[in-house]
Design a protein around this motif. Structure first.
Motif, short mmCIF file in Angstrom:
data_model
loop_
_atom_site.label_atom_id
_atom_site.label_comp_id
_atom_site.label_asym_id
_atom_site.label_seq_id
_atom_site.Cartn_x
_atom_site.Cartn_y
_atom_site.Cartn_z
N UNK A 215 -7.16 -1.42 8.89
CA UNK A 215 -6.30 -2.53 8.44
C UNK A 215 -7.14 -3.81 8.36
N UNK A 216 -7.96 -4.03 9.38
CA UNK A 216 -8.82 -5.22 9.44
C UNK A 216 -9.75 -5.29 8.23
N UNK A 217 -10.43 -4.17 7.92
CA UNK A 217 -11.36 -4.14 6.79
C UNK A 217 -10.62 -4.30 5.47
N UNK A 218 -9.46 -3.66 5.37
CA UNK A 218 -8.66 -3.74 4.15
C UNK A 218 -8.28 -5.20 3.86
N UNK A 219 -7.85 -5.91 4.90
CA UNK A 219 -7.43 -7.30 4.70
C UNK A 219 -8.66 -8.19 4.42
N UNK A 222 -9.87 -7.63 0.82
CA UNK A 222 -8.96 -8.17 -0.19
C UNK A 222 -8.91 -9.70 -0.19
N UNK A 223 -9.03 -10.29 1.01
CA UNK A 223 -9.05 -11.76 1.11
C UNK A 223 -10.33 -12.31 0.47
N UNK A 224 -11.43 -11.52 0.56
CA UNK A 224 -12.69 -11.94 -0.06
C UNK A 224 -12.52 -12.03 -1.58
N UNK A 225 -11.71 -11.12 -2.14
CA UNK A 225 -11.47 -11.11 -3.59
C UNK A 225 -10.42 -12.14 -4.00
N UNK A 226 -9.41 -12.31 -3.15
CA UNK A 226 -8.30 -13.22 -3.44
C UNK A 226 -7.88 -13.94 -2.15
N UNK A 227 -8.24 -15.22 -1.98
CA UNK A 227 -7.94 -15.93 -0.73
C UNK A 227 -6.44 -15.98 -0.40
N UNK A 228 -5.59 -15.79 -1.40
CA UNK A 228 -4.12 -15.82 -1.15
C UNK A 228 -3.53 -14.43 -0.95
N UNK A 229 -4.42 -13.43 -0.78
CA UNK A 229 -3.94 -12.04 -0.71
C UNK A 229 -2.84 -11.85 0.34
#
Ligand code: KG4
Ligand code: ZN
Length: 334
Positions: A215-219, A222-229
């Motif tokens: 879960x940690x890596x997934x978030x 995704x946050x690296x790609x989209x800061x509002x993820x």
């Protein structure tokens, strides 16, 4: 008609309850909000707040039950497992009260009490039954042969289910305790939006550390790609996390029930307040023709009613402890 005063102080809830002849007449719970600022329970602060709350909680429990303190027949208290400083407050209060009123003392195991909460009210399971006990510190499948004859047949090898909920919510930037907030956001999300792995652990044991890392890596990715993820997908993330944790728990429970041939299936502990888990177990039991036992919300998270009802059954057996009793941070079933 034994009158039992129950005391719970193992973590961050100070609670007192009065049980008369096996019926709960009051259950006062003082929650500690001070820990929110720290993102988790601070043991030293918890003990201090227990000290402030214990006397008012007991007074209120007696008042609500309309029971006079002179009518109490025994004092039941959580001896462990839990935070030692927190336990010490409840144990010391129980000992002092019992000494002053010349009453017997009954020591209770907190995890057994979560299970015995099923004996509050009329809808009681029959022995032997299986109980999935899921809290902030424990994840266990327990074979319950009698009120105090319980065998842990499976447990977590690392994090508890509640810990996985709380740590996920921390990653998501939600305040402590995160379990109820994951539950809240999950209600408007899609549980199949994201897939997290199911650990392959032999037998009836569990592991949540791998799921937590996934879960940690997934978030993080995704946050690296989209800061509002997180903000844009909070409900879907919560629903998917809740579904994965619930299915890990229920798949093991299902196997245990099938292999032991047991049809009375119960849920206990703080995480049993979780909507997804409650619905999942209800659905599973309906499908398999099993009898489902899910506690009322007020008896899921830490409370003294479960200590008082456990105390009632020990009182009937005449099992008491002396004034030399000490709290136990780790306490085996006994
Ligand atoms: O049994 P409990 O009150 O305390 C311990 O003995 O640990 O359990 C507390 C745990 C926490 O991890 C909390 O986040 C979780 O139960 N919890 C929930 C919900 N309500 C409490 N987890 C998921 N959904 C909930 N509604
Ligand atoms: Zn608990």
């Amino acid at each position: 008609m034994p009158v039992i005063l129950g005391i719970e102080s193992s973590c961050d809830e100070t609670s007192a309850s009065v049980c008369v002849d096996g019926e709960i007449l009051s259950n006062v719970i003082a929650n500690q909000t001070i820990h929110e600022a720290y993102g988790g329970v601070v043991p030293e602060l918890a003990s201090r707040v227990h000290q402030q709350n214990i006397v008012p909680a007991v007074q209120q429990a007696l008042l609500n039950a309309k029971v006079n303190k002179n009518d109490i027949d025994a004092v039941a208290f959580t001896r462990g497992p839990g935070l030692l400083g927190s336990l010490l407050v409840g144990v010391s209060f129980a000992k002092a009260f019992a000494l002053a009123k010349n009453l017997p003392l009954i020591d209770i195991n907190h995890m057994q009490a979560h299970i015995l909460a099923h004996f509050i009210g009329d809808h009681k399971p029959t022995f032997p039954f299986l109980c999935l006990t899921v809290s902030g510190g424990h994840t266990q499948i327990v074979l319950v042969k009698d009120h105090f004859d319980m065998e842990i047949i499976g447990q977590t090898l690392d994090d508890a289910a509640g810990e996985a909920m709380d740590k996920t919510s921390k990653i998501l930037g939600l305040p402590y305790p995160g379990g109820p907030l994951i539950d809240k956001h999950a209600r408007s999300g899609n549980p199949d939006a994201y897939k997290f792995p199911e650990p392959q652990i032999p037998g009836y044991n569990f592991s949540f550390s791998g799921v937590k890392t996934a879960i940690l890596y997934f978030i993080r990715d995704n946050v690296a790609k989209n800061p509002n993820f997180i903000q844009e997908n909070l409900s879907d993330i919560c629903a998917s996390v809740e579904k994965r944790i619930a299915t890990i728990l229920l798949n093991k429970l299902k196997r245990a029930a099938e292999e032991y041939g047991i049809k009375d299936i119960a849920l206990a502990g703080g995480v049993s307040a979780n909507t997804g888990l409650r619905e999942g177990l209800t659905h599973l039991c309906a499908e398999k023709g099993w009898n489902c036992f899910i506690p009322k919300f007020e008896y899921c998270t830490d409370n003294a009613a479960m200590i008082a009802i456990a105390g009632y059954y020990k009182y009937l057996k005449g099992e008491f402890v002396g004034q030399d009793v000490a709290p136990l941070a780790r306490m085996p079933f006994g």
